[in-house]
Design a protein around this motif. Structure first.
Motif, PDB file in Angstrom:
ATOM      1  N   CYS A 104      16.711   6.807  26.642  1.00 45.59           N
ATOM      2  CA  CYS A 104      16.556   5.764  26.008  1.00 45.59           C
ATOM      3  C   CYS A 104      14.923   5.122  26.094  1.00 45.59           C
ATOM      4  O   CYS A 104      14.503   4.390  25.459  1.00 45.59           O
ATOM      5  N   ALA A 105      14.311   5.807  27.060  1.00 43.13           N
ATOM      6  CA  ALA A 105      12.904   5.344  27.191  1.00 43.13           C
ATOM      7  C   ALA A 105      11.990   5.788  26.295  1.00 43.13           C
ATOM      8  O   ALA A 105      11.086   5.083  25.813  1.00 43.13           O
ATOM      9  N   SER A 106      12.711   6.670  25.594  1.00 42.80           N
ATOM     10  CA  SER A 106      11.624   7.215  24.324  1.00 42.80           C
ATOM     11  C   SER A 106      11.623   6.124  23.131  1.00 42.80           C
ATOM     12  O   SER A 106      10.613   6.252  22.486  1.00 42.80           O
ATOM     13  N   GLN A 107      12.446   5.222  23.326  1.00 39.88           N
ATOM     14  CA  GLN A 107      12.262   4.008  22.250  1.00 39.88           C
ATOM     15  C   GLN A 107      11.266   3.414  22.252  1.00 39.88           C
ATOM     16  O   GLN A 107      10.614   2.938  21.341  1.00 39.88           O
ATOM     17  N   LEU A 108      10.510   2.926  23.238  1.00 42.54           N
ATOM     18  CA  LEU A 108       9.165   2.575  23.435  1.00 42.54           C
ATOM     19  C   LEU A 108       8.186   3.173  22.631  1.00 42.54           C
ATOM     20  O   LEU A 108       7.151   2.663  21.837  1.00 42.54           O
ATOM     21  N   GLY A 109       8.232   4.574  22.761  1.00 39.14           N
ATOM     22  CA  GLY A 109       7.230   5.373  21.894  1.00 39.14           C
ATOM     23  C   GLY A 109       7.305   5.157  20.430  1.00 39.14           C
ATOM     24  O   GLY A 109       6.548   5.154  19.800  1.00 39.14           O
ATOM     25  N   PHE A 110       8.678   5.181  20.010  1.00 35.26           N
ATOM     26  CA  PHE A 110       9.277   5.049  18.700  1.00 35.26           C
ATOM     27  C   PHE A 110       8.614   3.618  18.273  1.00 35.26           C
ATOM     28  O   PHE A 110       7.991   3.494  17.050  1.00 35.26           O
ATOM     29  N   ASN A 111       8.935   2.784  19.103  1.00 36.63           N
ATOM     30  CA  ASN A 111       8.664   1.237  18.542  1.00 36.63           C
ATOM     31  C   ASN A 111       7.277   0.833  18.525  1.00 36.63           C
ATOM     32  O   ASN A 111       6.612   0.321  17.568  1.00 36.63           O
ATOM     33  N   ALA A 112       6.240   1.815  19.347  1.00 36.57           N
ATOM     34  CA  ALA A 112       4.807   1.502  19.163  1.00 36.57           C
ATOM     35  C   ALA A 112       4.371   2.225  18.013  1.00 36.57           C
ATOM     36  O   ALA A 112       3.641   1.673  17.389  1.00 36.57           O
ATOM     37  N   PHE A 114       6.267   2.363  15.070  1.00 38.24           N
ATOM     38  CA  PHE A 114       6.702   1.520  14.135  1.00 38.24           C
ATOM     39  C   PHE A 114       5.982   0.149  14.059  1.00 38.24           C
ATOM     40  O   PHE A 114       5.587  -0.232  13.042  1.00 38.24           O
ATOM     41  N   SER A 115       5.596  -0.173  14.911  1.00 42.12           N
ATOM     42  CA  SER A 115       4.884  -1.399  15.130  1.00 42.12           C
ATOM     43  C   SER A 115       3.558  -1.329  14.563  1.00 42.12           C
ATOM     44  O   SER A 115       2.913  -1.964  14.129  1.00 42.12           O
ATOM     45  N   LEU A 116       3.085  -0.011  14.716  1.00 38.73           N
ATOM     46  CA  LEU A 116       1.701   0.561  14.154  1.00 38.73           C
ATOM     47  C   LEU A 116       1.715  -0.002  12.838  1.00 38.73           C
ATOM     48  O   LEU A 116       0.775  -0.555  12.238  1.00 38.73           O
ATOM     49  N   PHE A 117       2.566   0.669  12.262  1.00 34.64           N
ATOM     50  CA  PHE A 117       2.706   0.364  10.577  1.00 34.64           C
ATOM     51  C   PHE A 117       3.226  -0.863  10.082  1.00 34.64           C
ATOM     52  O   PHE A 117       2.924  -1.303   9.039  1.00 34.64           O
ATOM     53  N   LEU A 118       4.300  -1.376  10.883  1.00 36.49           N
ATOM     54  CA  LEU A 118       4.846  -2.491  10.273  1.00 36.49           C
ATOM     55  C   LEU A 118       4.446  -4.049  10.863  1.00 36.49           C
ATOM     56  O   LEU A 118       4.631  -4.871  10.118  1.00 36.49           O
ATOM     57  N   ASN A 119       3.860  -3.673  12.077  1.00 36.59           N
ATOM     58  CA  ASN A 119       3.643  -4.973  12.736  1.00 36.59           C
ATOM     59  C   ASN A 119       2.214  -4.996  13.146  1.00 36.59           C
ATOM     60  O   ASN A 119       1.974  -5.894  13.780  1.00 36.59           O
ATOM     61  N   ARG A 120       1.232  -4.181  12.580  1.00 32.92           N
ATOM     62  CA  ARG A 120       0.238  -3.873  12.770  1.00 32.92           C
ATOM     63  C   ARG A 120      -0.472  -4.105  14.329  1.00 32.92           C
ATOM     64  O   ARG A 120      -1.427  -4.780  14.707  1.00 32.92           O
ATOM     65  N   GLN A 121       0.361  -3.280  15.013  1.00 32.23           N
ATOM     66  CA  GLN A 121       0.055  -3.128  16.401  1.00 32.23           C
ATOM     67  C   GLN A 121      -1.002  -1.676  16.482  1.00 32.23           C
ATOM     68  O   GLN A 121      -0.718  -0.958  15.847  1.00 32.23           O
ATOM     69  N   ARG A 122      -1.974  -2.075  17.389  1.00 34.29           N
ATOM     70  CA  ARG A 122      -2.956  -1.144  17.408  1.00 34.29           C
ATOM     71  C   ARG A 122      -2.904  -0.490  18.836  1.00 34.29           C
ATOM     72  O   ARG A 122      -2.574  -0.866  19.747  1.00 34.29           O
ATOM     73  N   PHE A 123      -3.406   0.968  18.547  1.00 38.41           N
ATOM     74  CA  PHE A 123      -3.095   1.724  20.158  1.00 38.41           C
ATOM     75  C   PHE A 123      -4.509   1.545  20.883  1.00 38.41           C
ATOM     76  O   PHE A 123      -5.572   1.426  20.480  1.00 38.41           O
ATOM     77  N   THR A 124      -4.143   1.670  22.251  1.00 42.02           N
ATOM     78  CA  THR A 124      -5.451   1.792  23.000  1.00 42.02           C
ATOM     79  C   THR A 124      -4.982   2.674  23.821  1.00 42.02           C
ATOM     80  O   THR A 124      -3.801   3.255  23.997  1.00 42.02           O
ATOM     81  N   PRO A 125      -5.981   3.148  24.779  1.00 42.59           N
ATOM     82  CA  PRO A 125      -5.860   4.202  25.954  1.00 42.59           C
ATOM     83  C   PRO A 125      -4.655   4.269  26.777  1.00 42.59           C
ATOM     84  O   PRO A 125      -3.782   5.001  27.018  1.00 42.59           O
ATOM     85  N   PHE A 126      -4.468   2.733  27.245  1.00 43.00           N
ATOM     86  CA  PHE A 126      -3.330   2.649  28.107  1.00 43.00           C
ATOM     87  C   PHE A 126      -2.088   2.660  27.298  1.00 43.00           C
ATOM     88  O   PHE A 126      -0.932   3.162  28.017  1.00 43.00           O
ATOM     89  N   ILE A 127      -1.964   2.317  26.111  1.00 42.66           N
ATOM     90  CA  ILE A 127      -0.717   2.271  25.269  1.00 42.66           C
ATOM     91  C   ILE A 127      -0.598   3.956  24.949  1.00 42.66           C
ATOM     92  O   ILE A 127       0.942   4.307  25.057  1.00 42.66           O
ATOM     93  N   ILE A 176      13.250   0.866  15.138  1.00 38.39           N
ATOM     94  CA  ILE A 176      12.662   0.298  13.941  1.00 38.39           C
ATOM     95  C   ILE A 176      13.409  -0.959  13.510  1.00 38.39           C
ATOM     96  O   ILE A 176      12.937  -1.757  13.097  1.00 38.39           O
ATOM     97  N   MET A 177      14.561  -1.067  14.249  1.00 37.86           N
ATOM     98  CA  MET A 177      15.109  -2.389  13.921  1.00 37.86           C
ATOM     99  C   MET A 177      14.656  -3.379  14.721  1.00 37.86           C
ATOM    100  O   MET A 177      14.448  -4.721  14.026  1.00 37.86           O
ATOM    101  N   LEU A 178      14.125  -3.092  15.925  1.00 31.71           N
ATOM    102  CA  LEU A 178      13.219  -4.261  16.497  1.00 31.71           C
ATOM    103  C   LEU A 178      11.921  -4.603  15.742  1.00 31.71           C
ATOM    104  O   LEU A 178      11.720  -5.864  15.516  1.00 31.71           O
ATOM    105  N   SER A 179      11.216  -3.793  14.833  1.00 32.33           N
ATOM    106  CA  SER A 179      10.217  -3.756  14.341  1.00 32.33           C
ATOM    107  C   SER A 179      10.702  -4.768  13.152  1.00 32.33           C
ATOM    108  O   SER A 179       9.834  -5.795  12.467  1.00 32.33           O
ATOM    109  N   LEU A 180      11.585  -4.349  12.282  1.00 33.44           N
ATOM    110  CA  LEU A 180      12.201  -4.926  11.237  1.00 33.44           C
ATOM    111  C   LEU A 180      12.689  -6.209  11.405  1.00 33.44           C
ATOM    112  O   LEU A 180      12.636  -7.453  10.595  1.00 33.44           O
ATOM    113  N   THR A 181      13.205  -6.543  12.633  1.00 35.46           N
ATOM    114  CA  THR A 181      13.564  -8.048  13.081  1.00 35.46           C
ATOM    115  C   THR A 181      12.236  -8.885  13.083  1.00 35.46           C
ATOM    116  O   THR A 181      12.259 -10.222  12.891  1.00 35.46           O
TER     117      THR A 181
END
Length: 347
Positions: A104-112, A114-127, A176-181
């Protein structure tokens, strides 16, 4: 925010352990295991009468249209939730808790992503480092030779693969449910009240319950429930108590999860959920006799390392924000108000 975090950690750990106990003591219905993840929403209905709502949330000219859009969202996310819970149930049935929770830890990677495209989340080296470590921690579990024997009940390699794939797919769906919420709070609900959190939890679970009940009867599983209750190793009362407290636990988790989304962000909500992953394996080792092998321990450490990497990025962002505020105050410049949710996200 601390209360919502506690809800996420406690609800997730207890719900996962009780779900595993259901299968280990003779529970066989994936439909029932899925239903208890959403059917507990009536316990939240009294809170609708003790929480406030913003009556000015909708413009008079657009009230009907906005409510229609919101109702459509609840139906769509409820159906999505029903499918996602079924995938989680299959994964939990075929995998030990240690393997299941670490996947289930993989959901954080998926969420990041989806957040990039749906919530305008930007990646950083630490992310990026966090995503890499969490992905590796999950992939390591494929090479666990005694995973099937890691729990009280032995399973075949085929069922293990099915459980692995279903849990991975469920993690992606949950992300993706979290990002849509988060999008719904920003563009449809447009209010930040406890009532909004309770409403969101109740309505999506209501729709999911209807979908799963239809599936339960269509599949004919309802005919076997009486025999399942009678054959439960610890008795009928224990069977009913297991289902009841599992249902309550997942509602507590749902409220905490949605609360963190509107307080901070979907990614932060997911991070708190990942933080609770080590709790379930530890409880499984203590209470239901699962083994924590060396490979699983390494996988867990990598998952925690990935979480720490994210938190460090959050710490850097907070320092940068405070420095900007301090420099602005020293220069006598009035800084614009900053949305707490935006400032809490990695950027």
């Amino acid at each position: 925010m601390l209360l919502y975090s506690f809800f996420v950690l406690a609800g997730q750990s207890v719900g996962t352990i009780l779900g595993r106990v259901y299968y280990d003591n003779g529970g066989k219905s994936n439909w029932m295991a899925t239903l208890v993840q959403v059917i507990g929403f009536p316990v939240l209905i009294p809170f609708q009468f003790f929480t406030t709502t913003n009556k000015n949330n909708f413009n008079d000219n657009n009230t009907r249209r906005q409510k229609l859009h919101l109702a459509t969202f609840y139906v769509a996310i409820g159906i999505f939730l029903a499918v996602d819970c079924m995938l989680y149930s299959i994964g939990l049935q075929y995998l030990p808790v240690t393997t299941y929770t670490l996947l289930c830890a993989s959901q954080l990677g998926f969420n990041a992503v989806f957040s990039l495209f749906l919530n305008r989340q930007r990646f950083t080296p630490f992310i990026i480092n966090s995503l890499f470590l969490l992905t590796v921690s999950s992939a390591l579990l494929v090479f666990e030779p005694d995973t099937a024997a890691g729990g009280p009940t032995k399973i075949s390699k085929r069922k293990y693969v099915i459980g692995f794939v279903c849990t991975l797919a469920a993690s992606a769906g949950y992300a993706i449910m979290l990002s849509l919420t988060q999008l719904a709070f920003q563009h449809l609900i447009k209010k930040e009240t406890t009532r909004a959190i309770v409403d969101m939890t109740i309505y999506q679970n209501l729709v999911a319950t209807v979908v799963i009940v239809v599936g339960l009867f269509a599949a004919g599983d309802w005919r076997r429930l009486e025999a399942e209750m009678e054959g439960f190793k610890t008795g009928r009362v224990s069977y009913l108590m297991n289902l009841f407290w599992t249902a309550v636990s997942w509602q507590v988790f749902g409220v905490g999860c949605i609360g963190l989304i509107f307080k901070v962000s979907s990614l932060f909500s997911n991070v708190i959920s990942i933080l609770g992953l080590p709790a379930a394996p530890v409880l499984a080792v203590i209470f239901i006799g699962e083994r924590l092998t060396g490979l699983k321990a390494v996988s867990m450490l990598l998952a925690v390392w990935g979480f720490v990497s994210y938190i460090y990025q959050h710490y850097l962002d907070d320092l940068k924000r405070k420095e900007l505020e301090r420099s602005g105050n020293d220069a006598g410049v009035e800084l614009p108000l900053v949305d707490e949710r935006a400032s809490a996200r990695p950027s």
